[in-house]
Design a protein around this motif. Structure first.
Motif, PDB file in Angstrom:
ATOM      1  N   GLY A  63      18.713  11.291  -3.832  1.00 13.79           N
ATOM      2  CA  GLY A  63      19.955  10.635  -3.460  1.00 13.79           C
ATOM      3  C   GLY A  63      19.875   9.777  -2.210  1.00 13.79           C
ATOM      4  O   GLY A  63      20.923   9.415  -1.652  1.00 13.79           O
ATOM      5  N   ALA A  64      18.672   9.426  -1.755  1.00 19.34           N
ATOM      6  CA  ALA A  64      18.532   8.604  -0.554  1.00 19.34           C
ATOM      7  C   ALA A  64      18.864   7.157  -0.872  1.00 19.34           C
ATOM      8  O   ALA A  64      18.488   6.626  -1.933  1.00 19.34           O
ATOM      9  N   LYS A  84      15.679   5.199   2.889  1.00 21.27           N
ATOM     10  CA  LYS A  84      14.306   4.974   2.434  1.00 21.27           C
ATOM     11  C   LYS A  84      13.532   4.140   3.445  1.00 21.27           C
ATOM     12  O   LYS A  84      12.360   4.413   3.734  1.00 21.27           O
ATOM     13  N   PHE A  85      14.191   3.114   3.970  1.00 17.06           N
ATOM     14  CA  PHE A  85      13.520   2.252   4.951  1.00 17.06           C
ATOM     15  C   PHE A  85      13.180   3.039   6.213  1.00 17.06           C
ATOM     16  O   PHE A  85      12.076   2.905   6.751  1.00 17.06           O
ATOM     17  N   ALA A  86      14.107   3.865   6.691  1.00 15.84           N
ATOM     18  CA  ALA A  86      13.894   4.596   7.944  1.00 15.84           C
ATOM     19  C   ALA A  86      12.918   5.755   7.788  1.00 15.84           C
ATOM     20  O   ALA A  86      12.143   6.041   8.707  1.00 15.84           O
ATOM     21  N   MET A  87      12.929   6.412   6.631  1.00 15.74           N
ATOM     22  CA  MET A  87      12.133   7.624   6.470  1.00 15.74           C
ATOM     23  C   MET A  87      10.812   7.412   5.738  1.00 15.74           C
ATOM     24  O   MET A  87       9.918   8.258   5.828  1.00 15.74           O
ATOM     25  N   ILE A  88      10.685   6.309   5.016  1.00 11.11           N
ATOM     26  CA  ILE A  88       9.448   6.068   4.264  1.00 11.11           C
ATOM     27  C   ILE A  88       8.753   4.798   4.738  1.00 11.11           C
ATOM     28  O   ILE A  88       7.589   4.827   5.155  1.00 11.11           O
ATOM     29  N   THR A  89       9.472   3.687   4.680  1.00 12.37           N
ATOM     30  CA  THR A  89       8.835   2.402   4.961  1.00 12.37           C
ATOM     31  C   THR A  89       8.337   2.316   6.395  1.00 12.37           C
ATOM     32  O   THR A  89       7.163   1.995   6.638  1.00 12.37           O
ATOM     33  N   GLN A 113       0.803  -1.216   0.000  1.00 14.55           N
ATOM     34  CA  GLN A 113       0.000   0.000   0.000  1.00 14.55           C
ATOM     35  C   GLN A 113       0.841   1.274   0.000  1.00 14.55           C
ATOM     36  O   GLN A 113       0.296   2.367  -0.132  1.00 14.55           O
ATOM     37  N   ILE A 114       2.148   1.147   0.173  1.00 16.76           N
ATOM     38  CA  ILE A 114       3.014   2.334   0.172  1.00 16.76           C
ATOM     39  C   ILE A 114       3.238   2.772  -1.277  1.00 16.76           C
ATOM     40  O   ILE A 114       3.686   1.976  -2.110  1.00 16.76           O
ATOM     41  N   PRO A 115       2.952   4.028  -1.618  1.00 19.62           N
ATOM     42  CA  PRO A 115       3.122   4.486  -3.015  1.00 19.62           C
ATOM     43  C   PRO A 115       4.576   4.396  -3.465  1.00 19.62           C
ATOM     44  O   PRO A 115       5.487   4.831  -2.763  1.00 19.62           O
ATOM     45  N   THR A 116       4.791   3.862  -4.643  1.00 17.82           N
ATOM     46  CA  THR A 116       6.147   3.756  -5.180  1.00 17.82           C
ATOM     47  C   THR A 116       6.716   5.122  -5.538  1.00 17.82           C
ATOM     48  O   THR A 116       7.940   5.283  -5.629  1.00 17.82           O
ATOM     49  N   GLU A 117       5.834   6.113  -5.735  1.00 20.55           N
ATOM     50  CA  GLU A 117       6.323   7.449  -6.077  1.00 20.55           C
ATOM     51  C   GLU A 117       7.193   8.028  -4.973  1.00 20.55           C
ATOM     52  O   GLU A 117       8.130   8.809  -5.246  1.00 20.55           O
ATOM     53  N   LEU A 118       6.914   7.650  -3.721  1.00 19.62           N
ATOM     54  CA  LEU A 118       7.724   8.156  -2.611  1.00 19.62           C
ATOM     55  C   LEU A 118       9.153   7.637  -2.699  1.00 19.62           C
ATOM     56  O   LEU A 118      10.118   8.385  -2.472  1.00 19.62           O
ATOM     57  N   TYR A 119       9.311   6.372  -3.048  1.00 21.64           N
ATOM     58  CA  TYR A 119      10.651   5.806  -3.190  1.00 21.64           C
ATOM     59  C   TYR A 119      11.374   6.421  -4.400  1.00 21.64           C
ATOM     60  O   TYR A 119      12.581   6.667  -4.348  1.00 21.64           O
ATOM     61  N   GLU A 120      10.630   6.666  -5.466  1.00 22.73           N
ATOM     62  CA  GLU A 120      11.245   7.277  -6.646  1.00 22.73           C
ATOM     63  C   GLU A 120      11.720   8.692  -6.343  1.00 22.73           C
ATOM     64  O   GLU A 120      12.815   9.096  -6.768  1.00 22.73           O
TER      65      GLU A 120
END
Length: 325
Positions: A222-223, A228-233, A209-216
């Motif tokens: 440059g993350a 990414k795991f700590a700040m998004i996931t 359910q986490i949007p892939t746009e956030l990871y992109e």
């Protein structure tokens, strides 16, 4: 003087209309009552089940907790004597509580961490994902069964699979893990961690359910993977982590089958696997002290409710929902 011929006469059919309206109003009252009672008719099996299977036994257990009852004799009202004995005259009660608390504190975080790690691995787009989900979920279906507990007892025995594997790589004089007080509880913790399938499936659903746009967007900035795991996931997964935490914590407090089978029903060795529910079972069906066992059950209910309330009260500081700021 007005001519009688010019006076307005009764409208044809007016009496019939008024009569019909009165009939509809009279007939409408039972209809409204019937419509209001229809949902409760469908709920009746559930209501009967709750009263007969949940609320009734709970009320009976609460009453028994204030009595001295051995299942065959008369009930003797003793008031708070069972609770006084529990906290002042029963060292095994505190031993069982300590074992259970250690089990919860060790097994729940390890199980959730392992389940999250595998969910992250499967979320990378593994081919045959449905097969992996089914295979990994299988231990959760079998983890509380008697057959798996017996198998676990054999695996961690002196000549079991674990010792044989360790001997191959050079270890010697290995203990019987189940029969050693220092290691018996850890084997049950490993068994609980092995049943990671249910929280893993829930974690995997949350990750999807986490949007892939956030990871992109994070990649553009440059993350790296860790950031990414700590700040998004993790922030977006905190509601799922919270849900799994509550479920697995309650399940761990109520663990019984594994300890009963592996320890032979006595909580050994040296009460190292004497779970709270196992001791409750011994008091109820070995010592036939049903009043004391009922008091223990209510103490367990209060403890689980307290831990759940603490989790909910602290969740506002670390659980992130989509609309929070």
């Amino acid at each position: 003087m007005t001519d009688k011929a010019t006076l307005p006469g009764p409208t044809p059919g007016a009496g019939v209309a008024r009569y019909g309206a009165g009939r509809r109003r009279t007939a409408g009252r039972p209809g409204r009552v019937r419509r209001a009672l229809t949902p409760y008719l469908f709920l009746l099996p559930w209501i009967v089940g709750v009263i007969a299977v949940t609320l009734g036994p709970m009320a009976a257990s609460l009453y028994l907790s204030f009595t001295d009852y051995n299942l065959v004799g008369r009930l003797n009202w003793v008031g708070l004597d069972n609770y006084r004995r529990m906290f002042t005259d029963d060292p095994r009660f505190f031993a069982a509580a300590g074992v259970t608390f250690r089990y919860v504190l060790l097994s729940v975080p390890l199980q959730l961490a392992f389940a999250l790690a595998l969910a992250l691995l499967l979320n990378r787009g593994v081919r045959g994902l449905s097969i992996y989900r089914s295979v990994y979920y299988l231990p959760s279906l079998l983890g509380s069964s008697v057959a798996v507990a017996i198998l676990w007892r054999q695996v961690f025995g002196r000549s079991g699979l674990v010792n044989r594997a360790l001997e191959v790589v050079g270890f010697e004089n290995l203990p019987n893990w189940i029969a050693t007080p220092q290691h018996a509880l850890q084997t049950l913790v490993v068994l609980n961690v092995w049943t990671f399938g249910s929280p893993m499936i829930i974690f995997l659903a949350g990750l999807r359910q986490i949007p892939t746009e956030l990871y992109e967007a994070a990649s553009v900035d440059g993350a790296g993977s860790a950031r990414k795991f700590a700040m998004i996931t993790v922030p977006l997964l905190t509601p799922v982590i919270f849900f799994n935490l509550i479920l697995q914590m309650i399940h761990a407090f109520q663990a019984f089958t594994q300890a009963y089978i592996i320890s032979g029903g006595n909580g050994g060795p040296v009460d190292s696997t004497l779970f709270y529910t196992l001791y409750l079972y011994q008091k109820a069906f070995t010592d036939f002290d049903m009043g004391y066992a009922s008091a223990m059950a209510w103490v367990l209910l209060v403890v689980i409710a307290a831990f759940t309330a603490i989790a909910f009260s602290t969740s506002r500081y670390w659980v992130y929902y989509g609309g929070d700021r």
